[in-house]
Scaffold this active site. Structure first.
Site, mmCIF file in Angstrom:
data_model
loop_
_atom_site.group_PDB
_atom_site.id
_atom_site.type_symbol
_atom_site.label_atom_id
_atom_site.label_comp_id
_atom_site.label_asym_id
_atom_site.label_seq_id
_atom_site.Cartn_x
_atom_site.Cartn_y
_atom_site.Cartn_z
ATOM 1 N N HIS A 191 2.453 1.339 -57.121
ATOM 2 C CA HIS A 191 2.231 0.134 -56.398
ATOM 3 C C HIS A 191 0.900 -0.577 -56.689
ATOM 4 O O HIS A 191 0.397 -1.326 -55.678
ATOM 5 C CB HIS A 191 2.485 0.331 -54.923
ATOM 6 C CG HIS A 191 3.875 0.831 -54.587
ATOM 7 N ND1 HIS A 191 5.088 0.073 -54.907
ATOM 8 C CD2 HIS A 191 4.243 1.918 -54.367
ATOM 9 C CE1 HIS A 191 6.198 0.371 -54.536
ATOM 10 N NE2 HIS A 191 5.737 1.744 -54.451
ATOM 11 N N TRP A 216 -33.703 11.525 -42.468
ATOM 12 C CA TRP A 216 -32.348 10.817 -43.037
ATOM 13 C C TRP A 216 -32.465 9.342 -42.690
ATOM 14 O O TRP A 216 -32.099 9.159 -41.774
ATOM 15 C CB TRP A 216 -31.181 11.487 -42.857
ATOM 16 C CG TRP A 216 -29.877 10.842 -43.601
ATOM 17 C CD1 TRP A 216 -29.474 11.278 -44.881
ATOM 18 C CD2 TRP A 216 -29.120 10.092 -42.856
ATOM 19 N NE1 TRP A 216 -28.405 10.880 -44.925
ATOM 20 C CE2 TRP A 216 -27.999 9.832 -43.959
ATOM 21 C CE3 TRP A 216 -28.901 9.246 -42.086
ATOM 22 C CZ2 TRP A 216 -27.102 9.002 -43.980
ATOM 23 C CZ3 TRP A 216 -27.854 8.324 -41.714
ATOM 24 C CH2 TRP A 216 -26.834 8.177 -42.837
ATOM 25 N N GLU A 274 -18.674 12.496 -53.686
ATOM 26 C CA GLU A 274 -20.079 12.644 -52.626
ATOM 27 C C GLU A 274 -21.050 13.499 -53.609
ATOM 28 O O GLU A 274 -22.149 13.174 -53.328
ATOM 29 C CB GLU A 274 -19.710 13.181 -51.287
ATOM 30 C CG GLU A 274 -18.849 14.719 -51.245
ATOM 31 C CD GLU A 274 -18.950 15.153 -49.889
ATOM 32 O OE1 GLU A 274 -19.470 14.507 -48.832
ATOM 33 O OE2 GLU A 274 -17.805 15.848 -49.840
ATOM 34 N N LYS A 297 -25.737 16.096 -43.663
ATOM 35 C CA LYS A 297 -24.777 17.306 -43.061
ATOM 36 C C LYS A 297 -23.880 16.816 -41.954
ATOM 37 O O LYS A 297 -22.934 16.763 -41.818
ATOM 38 C CB LYS A 297 -25.476 18.691 -43.121
ATOM 39 C CG LYS A 297 -24.365 19.663 -42.515
ATOM 40 C CD LYS A 297 -23.547 19.855 -43.630
ATOM 41 C CE LYS A 297 -22.408 20.902 -43.376
ATOM 42 N NZ LYS A 297 -21.077 20.717 -44.295
ATOM 43 N N GLU A 306 -9.137 14.703 -50.335
ATOM 44 C CA GLU A 306 -10.235 15.499 -50.124
ATOM 45 C C GLU A 306 -10.905 16.066 -51.488
ATOM 46 O O GLU A 306 -12.181 16.130 -51.645
ATOM 47 C CB GLU A 306 -9.907 17.152 -49.391
ATOM 48 C CG GLU A 306 -10.978 18.020 -49.259
ATOM 49 C CD GLU A 306 -12.099 17.674 -48.493
ATOM 50 O OE1 GLU A 306 -12.100 16.737 -47.971
ATOM 51 O OE2 GLU A 306 -12.918 18.494 -48.524
ATOM 52 N N ASN A 361 -34.426 12.032 -33.751
ATOM 53 C CA ASN A 361 -33.204 12.184 -34.487
ATOM 54 C C ASN A 361 -32.213 11.166 -33.716
ATOM 55 O O ASN A 361 -32.054 11.278 -32.539
ATOM 56 C CB ASN A 361 -32.698 13.782 -34.429
ATOM 57 C CG ASN A 361 -31.269 13.555 -35.064
ATOM 58 O OD1 ASN A 361 -30.805 12.969 -35.697
ATOM 59 N ND2 ASN A 361 -30.795 14.712 -34.634
ATOM 60 N N GLY A 362 -31.777 10.251 -34.445
ATOM 61 C CA GLY A 362 -30.784 9.533 -33.775
ATOM 62 C C GLY A 362 -31.079 8.064 -34.059
ATOM 63 O O GLY A 362 -31.865 7.601 -34.834
ATOM 64 N N LYS A 418 -14.709 15.158 -52.297
ATOM 65 C CA LYS A 418 -15.636 16.207 -52.935
ATOM 66 C C LYS A 418 -16.359 15.407 -54.074
ATOM 67 O O LYS A 418 -17.386 15.680 -54.249
ATOM 68 C CB LYS A 418 -15.111 17.456 -53.242
ATOM 69 C CG LYS A 418 -14.548 18.234 -52.168
ATOM 70 C CD LYS A 418 -15.575 18.891 -51.355
ATOM 71 C CE LYS A 418 -15.991 18.072 -50.032
ATOM 72 N NZ LYS A 418 -15.679 18.228 -49.002
ATOM 73 N N CYS A 459 -31.411 13.489 -39.306
ATOM 74 C CA CYS A 459 -32.661 14.134 -39.132
ATOM 75 C C CYS A 459 -32.595 15.660 -38.740
ATOM 76 O O CYS A 459 -32.069 15.866 -37.773
ATOM 77 C CB CYS A 459 -33.666 13.260 -38.432
ATOM 78 S SG CYS A 459 -33.652 11.578 -39.004
ATOM 79 N N ARG A 478 -30.062 18.608 -43.268
ATOM 80 C CA ARG A 478 -29.805 17.601 -42.301
ATOM 81 C C ARG A 478 -30.429 15.880 -42.678
ATOM 82 O O ARG A 478 -30.236 15.044 -42.277
ATOM 83 C CB ARG A 478 -30.137 17.791 -40.800
ATOM 84 C CG ARG A 478 -29.403 18.897 -40.126
ATOM 85 C CD ARG A 478 -30.063 19.204 -38.824
ATOM 86 N NE ARG A 478 -30.032 18.146 -37.971
ATOM 87 C CZ ARG A 478 -28.724 18.191 -37.135
ATOM 88 N NH1 ARG A 478 -28.029 19.217 -36.996
ATOM 89 N NH2 ARG A 478 -28.492 17.109 -36.241
HETATM 90 C C1 F6R Z 1 -17.564 15.755 -46.521
HETATM 91 C C2 F6R Z 1 -18.115 15.887 -45.027
HETATM 92 C C3 F6R Z 1 -18.137 15.188 -44.281
HETATM 93 C C4 F6R Z 1 -17.671 15.777 -42.817
HETATM 94 C C5 F6R Z 1 -17.601 14.708 -41.673
HETATM 95 C C6 F6R Z 1 -17.415 15.260 -40.436
HETATM 96 O O1 F6R Z 1 -17.782 16.930 -47.434
HETATM 97 O O2 F6R Z 1 -18.669 17.040 -44.954
HETATM 98 O O3 F6R Z 1 -16.892 14.103 -44.480
HETATM 99 O O4 F6R Z 1 -16.483 16.306 -43.003
HETATM 100 O O5 F6R Z 1 -19.107 13.794 -41.618
HETATM 101 O O6 F6R Z 1 -18.439 16.294 -39.982
HETATM 102 P P1 F6R Z 1 -17.974 17.265 -38.873
HETATM 103 O O7 F6R Z 1 -16.816 17.982 -39.324
HETATM 104 O O8 F6R Z 1 -19.345 18.059 -38.600
HETATM 105 O O9 F6R Z 1 -17.510 16.456 -37.639
#
Ligand code: F6R
Length: 599
Positions: free
Chosen positions: A495, A74, A479, A594, A472, A100-101, A476, A2, A27
């Protein structure tokens, strides 16, 4: 998670709160709300959905007041809905909180409060905070908050107002909070991004600190009520950096910003073939390195293992922060724990860092957000200087993390008395230009994307240092486009995952020329034989793989250890274009936030 913002001053708080919420929307974006004090009464407005919905609400027109708090949510406890949106009020409607939390013991507290007659209307863990403060309120908000805090367990950033008191009380325990200082006005927020249009002067609260903020002053105390001196610091990011600047989405802008972002990570750190990093540690005393992170940053750790072991011969282990912190890990004072985090606020990463500190390991952070908790807790650190990353899916932070890890490995070489690898030093000068060349091919990648919007599954395969790039690429895609995608080491395909391959299964191979080239070529043949649709990321002039592929994306030649920095870029673009073609907003994918500041 949040985002929270508060304003107190001599102006109407609404425009500032709305602007702040818009800056924080990355966020969390399932519901939003604002509460102001108007003529010593609280005016609370909440909506399900985005901030644009809040602005359109008719009641919004009547909202004003020069003290206010707001939140974009969120969901953790309780579905996204108007009733679960923040701010939450007490029974009398005099106290409002934004949170937030997570409050871990909310159920026990709720039971007690309900027995005492409090009517709790939402399904959130947060609402009980307002009721708990009400229980202790005897005409002094700060004191009531202090008493309530003694009972709250979990992680929180809180902003609280009372209808009869011209102040905002904020608390930080596990979730970031900053105070912004203006002239005759003050701000509070969970993120510096919310304040960039208002002020550059900020105070970062530490865990277990409470601040009382009025229009002209602030005082910070620990939870025993002892006053704490705080330094006013300056935010370096500009508001312009967090605008879309003509790009359709932040994610696309951030993909295209990578050449510049990498330059910024490198700036001033290579001089006369020497690596300039001011780190508070001696690599000769390190017996082992443990890299920990979550998500995309964890993928950077996997690449980092290859780079560091190859260049320094120091053994490296990689762990998910969430796993590391709870398994009583074997770390000791000769270990270096490196945490990688874009935000510097990820709860699991912070938990792992604390665990390593308890065990007296040395710590180093590779972090983007200056002033973030990780950056303050570690013994030494490297900032990415990638600029703000707003798109929920991490892009430029990842390539800058790989660049910073390379610098770190070269630095360790140098400090161990070996000259930093000349070829890599030289190639680092060209890497941004090579990303630019890939970005020029964006339309071709978009054309590839057009053929895959209806697919339900994808496989991403890579080997060696490019196996994490496959992971990765898959992350991408899943998500932001909601297509199920799995990353695998290419050799592992036979396998198990090979059973999935048929004419409907797209398989993305990261297959630029390196020591495993011939092996991955065989893996491509295996998919071809089973009629899988093959998309390959290959080196220029590779007719062999080109012939086997349905779609190719060509990458300039580079040193193998730097190849992930280039190879990931087309995969970012592929995911972006598939999502966009499916009309999904890649900046706000469902269920994601985020910065994951809860466990
Ligand atoms: C994926 C993504 C997340 C962050 C993860 C860690 O695109 O952004 O998987 O990489 O939540 O976040 P940070 O790097 O801020 O600790």
């Amino acid at each position: 998670m949040c985002g929270i913002i508060g304003y107190i001053g001599n102006k109407n708080s609404i425009p500032t709160l709305i602007k702040g919420l818009e800056r924080l929307e990355y966020r969390g974006y399932d519901s939003a709300g604002i509460c102001t004090i108007q003529n010593q009464r609280l005016k609370n407005l909440k909506v399900k959905g985005r901030i644009s919905g809040l602005k359109k609400n008719l009641e919004f027109k009547n909202l004003e007041g020069n003290i206010g708090i707001a939140q974009t949510r969120w969901a953790t406890h309780g579905a996204p809905s108007k009733i679960n949106a923040h701010p939450h009020l007490d029974c009398k409607g005099e106290i409002a909180i934004v949170h937030n939390g997570i409050i871990e013991n909310y159920q026990a507290l709720k039971d007690i409060l309900e027995k005492e007659g409090h009517k709790i209307v939402s399904a959130t863990d947060s609402e009980i905070i307002a009721h708990l403060i009400e229980k202790f309120y005897q005409g002094d908000l700060e004191r009531a908050v202090m008493r309530a805090l003694k009972l709250l367990e979990g992680a929180f950033g809180l902003a609280i107002i009372h209808a009869k008191e011209p102040k905002i009380v904020v608390v930080r325990k596990g979730s970031p909070l900053i105070i912004g200082k203006g002239s005759n006005e003050m701000f509070v927020a969970s993120d510096a991004a919310a304040l960039l249009d208002q002020t550059r002067k900020v105070v970062y609260l530490q865990d277990n600190e409470l601040a009382t903020v009025t229009a002209n002053s602030f005082s910070v105390k620990n939870l025993d009520g002892k006053e704490i001196e705080k330094e006013i610091e300056e935010i370096k990011w500009t508001a312009g950096q967090i605008e879309k600047k003509g790009y359709k989405h932040f994610m696309l802008k951030e993909i295209f910003e990578q050449p510049q972002a990498l330059e910024n990570t490198l700036r001033g750190r290579i001089k006369e073939k020497k690596i300039k990093l001011s780190l508070n540690l001696d690599p000769n005393s390190i017996k082992r390195i443990v890299l920990i992170a979550c998500g995309t940053s964890w993928h950077a750790c996997l690449v980092g293992k290859y780079i560091i072991e190859k260049l320094t011969k120091i053994p490296v282990e990689v762990d998910y922060a969430s796993e590391f912190r709870y398994r009583n890990p074997l770390v000791a004072s000769q270990d270096l724990l490196i945490t990688i985090s874009q935000s510097g606020e990820t709860a699991d990463t912070l938990g792992a860092l604390k665990e390593a500190e308890l065990k007296r390991a040395k710590t180093l952070g590779i972090v983007n957000v200056v002033g973030s908790t990780v950056s303050r807790e570690v013994d030494s650190g490297i900032f990415l200087h990638a600029g703000p990353e707003i798109g929920v899916a991490s892009t430029k932070a990842f390539t800058c993390q790989l660049t910073a890890l390379t610098l770190l490995a070269l630095y360790f070489q140098q400090e161990k008395g070996i000259s930093p690898d000349k070829e890599i030093l030289e190639e680092l000068k060209n890497i941004s230009k090579k990303i630019q060349l890939i970005l020029k091919e964006a339309d071709k990648i978009k054309a590839v994307a057009e053929g895959f919007t209806e697919n339900k599954n994808f496989l991403y395969l890579g080997r060696g240092i490019n196996f994490p790039v496959a992971l990765e690429g898959a992350l991408k895609l899943k998500e932001i486009s909601y297509i199920h995608a799995e990353g695998y080491p290419a050799a592992e395909m036979k396998h198990g995952p090979i059973a999935l391959i048929d004419k409907d299964m797209p398989v993305v191979f990261v297959a630029t020329r390196d020591q495993t080239y011939n092996k991955i070529l065989s893996n491509i043949e295996e998919v071809k034989a089973r009629k899988g649709r093959i998309i390959t990321v290959i080196s220029k002039e590779d007719s062999k793989i080109e012939e086997l592929s349905d779609f190719i994306i060509k990458i300039p030649e580079t040193n193998e250890l730097l190849s992930p920095i280039l190879n990931v870029v087309p995969l970012q673009l592929l995911a972006y274009y598939i999502a966009d073609l499916k009309n999904i907003d890649p900046d706000r994918p469902r269920n994601l936030a985020k910065s994951v500041t809860v466990e």
